[in-house]
Design an enzyme around this catalytic site. Structure first.
Site, PDB file in Angstrom:
ATOM      1  N   CYS A  37       0.823  -1.205   0.000  1.00 22.71           N
ATOM      2  CA  CYS A  37       0.000   0.000   0.000  1.00 22.71           C
ATOM      3  C   CYS A  37       0.867   1.269   0.000  1.00 22.71           C
ATOM      4  O   CYS A  37       1.536   1.549  -0.969  1.00 22.71           O
ATOM      5  CB  CYS A  37      -0.966  -0.045   1.184  1.00 22.71           C
ATOM      6  N   HIS A  38       0.884   2.024   1.088  1.00 22.74           N
ATOM      7  CA  HIS A  38       1.714   3.225   1.208  1.00 22.74           C
ATOM      8  C   HIS A  38       3.108   2.910   1.741  1.00 22.74           C
ATOM      9  O   HIS A  38       3.947   3.798   1.848  1.00 22.74           O
ATOM     10  CB  HIS A  38       1.040   4.259   2.119  1.00 22.74           C
TER      11      HIS A  38
END
Length: 187
Positions: A112-113
């Site tokens: 994800c991030h």
């Protein structure tokens, strides 16, 4: 195919605001495969998760990041969440730990991030990876080749886009981590 990770030690580098499911599900898979998992954080006692739209549970920190040694681990997991990487990026010890890990040749999994930490560690140039879509341009600007795929493996770096990709992420992570060399026991 059953993956075995006995005697493998995995560091999970997180700060307050990590996406809970991107921590709990990969950690569960790692432990079920026999790995020892250690939470490494700039925070000393506990670290608080983010659960999609609000704060989640707290988890114990095993090793402060300023005391963590890359040589003590076989692999690194970087969960995402919007808040988590932003806090980690502001901590020079966390950035140094991740930079050293990427330079060690040991496998790293980021979801994800989470790849934002790899940008901060100057570790994405000429690498192929994926991430949450909002991180795409940052990765490209840092020299990465970004592709929209549920999981990407490039020379020991495993990346995925979001919690929906966790099954594929875990499968690839376990396979790559199993192939890694095992270190000596923690002192």
């Amino acid at each position: 195919m059953s993956v075995k990770l006995e005697q493998k030690r995995v560091a999970v580098c997180i700060a307050d605001g990590f996406e809970e499911v991107e921590f709990t599900e990969p950690v569960k898979a790692l432990r079920q495969a026999g790995a020892e998992v250690y939470v490494v954080s700039p925070q000393e006692d506990t670290v608080k998760a983010w659960r999609f739209t609000d704060w989640g549970d707290s988890y114990e920190v095993d090793i402060p990041v300023d005391e963590a040694e890359v040589d003590d681990f076989d692999a690194l997991l970087l969960p995402g969440g919007v808040i988590n990487p932003d806090r980690l990026r502001m901590n020079t010890d966390a950035v140094a730990f991740i930079r050293e890990f990427m330079g060690s040749g040991k496998p790293v999994a980021a979801i994800c991030h989470g790849p934002q930490m790899l940008i901060e560690a100057d570790a994405v140039r000429e690498r192929t990876l994926t991430s949450y879509p909002s991180v795409r341009k940052d990765l490209i600007n840092a020299g990465a080749n970004w592709i929209d795929k549920e999981v990407v493996h490039d020379r020991g770096l495993i990346t995925s886009r979001s919690p929906q990709d966790i099954p594929a992420f875990n499968e690839c992570m376990l396979k790559v981590f199993a192939e890694a060399q095992t270190n000596q026991p923690l002192s």
